[in-house]
Design a protein around this motif. Sequence first.
Motif, PDB file in Angstrom:
ATOM      1  N   LEU A   1      43.606  33.225  41.299  1.00  0.00           N
ATOM      2  CA  LEU A   1      42.895  33.198  39.937  1.00  0.00           C
ATOM      3  C   LEU A   1      41.538  34.152  40.033  1.00  0.00           C
ATOM      4  O   LEU A   1      41.371  34.551  38.904  1.00  0.00           O
ATOM      5  CB  LEU A   1      42.924  31.728  39.206  1.00  0.00           C
ATOM      6  CG  LEU A   1      44.066  31.079  39.163  1.00  0.00           C
ATOM      7  CD1 LEU A   1      44.029  29.615  38.836  1.00  0.00           C
ATOM      8  CD2 LEU A   1      44.969  31.770  37.907  1.00  0.00           C
ATOM      9  N   LEU A   2      41.066  33.663  40.876  1.00  0.00           N
ATOM     10  CA  LEU A   2      39.537  34.559  41.130  1.00  0.00           C
ATOM     11  C   LEU A   2      39.682  35.476  42.440  1.00  0.00           C
ATOM     12  O   LEU A   2      40.219  35.054  43.349  1.00  0.00           O
ATOM     13  CB  LEU A   2      38.568  33.563  41.117  1.00  0.00           C
ATOM     14  CG  LEU A   2      38.018  32.634  40.080  1.00  0.00           C
ATOM     15  CD1 LEU A   2      36.888  31.927  40.384  1.00  0.00           C
ATOM     16  CD2 LEU A   2      37.776  33.729  38.686  1.00  0.00           C
ATOM     17  N   THR A   3      39.233  36.692  42.057  1.00  0.00           N
ATOM     18  CA  THR A   3      38.916  37.414  43.301  1.00  0.00           C
ATOM     19  C   THR A   3      37.477  37.220  43.920  1.00  0.00           C
ATOM     20  O   THR A   3      36.690  36.497  43.089  1.00  0.00           O
ATOM     21  CB  THR A   3      39.130  38.742  43.191  1.00  0.00           C
ATOM     22  OG1 THR A   3      38.048  39.196  42.092  1.00  0.00           O
ATOM     23  CG2 THR A   3      40.642  39.399  42.636  1.00  0.00           C
ATOM     24  N   ALA A   4      37.130  37.831  44.920  1.00  0.00           N
ATOM     25  CA  ALA A   4      35.563  37.695  45.294  1.00  0.00           C
ATOM     26  C   ALA A   4      34.849  38.141  44.251  1.00  0.00           C
ATOM     27  O   ALA A   4      33.606  37.720  44.205  1.00  0.00           O
ATOM     28  CB  ALA A   4      35.391  38.331  46.794  1.00  0.00           C
ATOM     29  N   GLY A   5      35.245  39.341  43.865  1.00  0.00           N
ATOM     30  CA  GLY A   5      34.419  39.881  42.684  1.00  0.00           C
ATOM     31  C   GLY A   5      34.256  39.073  41.515  1.00  0.00           C
ATOM     32  O   GLY A   5      33.218  39.121  40.719  1.00  0.00           O
TER      33      GLY A   5
END
Length: 161
Positions: free
Chosen positions: A97-101
């Motif tokens: 659901l989230l990337t590192a960015g």
Amino acid sequence: MNENVLDVLMYLFEHTIDEESDEEPDRSELERHLVEAGFARREIDRALGWLDRLMSEAPLAGRGGDGAAHRIYAPEERKRLDTEAHGFLLHLEQNGLLTAGTRELVLDRVMELDAEEIDLDQLRWVVLMVLFNQPDDAIAYSRLEEVMRDDSGPSAVDYLH
């Protein structure tokens, strides 16, 4: 009223998200609407500035990292977000659901808020606003909406296990 920037943002997000218009609402119209809702001009200006910076940073967040690295939180971030919140972010990242960015963008937006601590519900709102403004993350945004609506699910502490 004694609202903070996040209260204004949450109100704005709740009351403008359902509008079917593709064009951006006029800033003066948003300000007028928020003043009529009872928010202080200072908090409105700060909230709209926060939102402007989010929108200008959104394309820069991009995708990045392979998920193998662990994020070490700075002391200020640990103070603002408790273990439950860190676990929630980790869960979102591990589930795509989230990337590192986008995680970094969430942390940046959290750190700009004027609250000493951000609770899990507030963090969910920040994540939702960030994902909503990410053109490539429509699927993650819709999945996160489901997570936010599901109060019967596991707590964020359970995400750590």
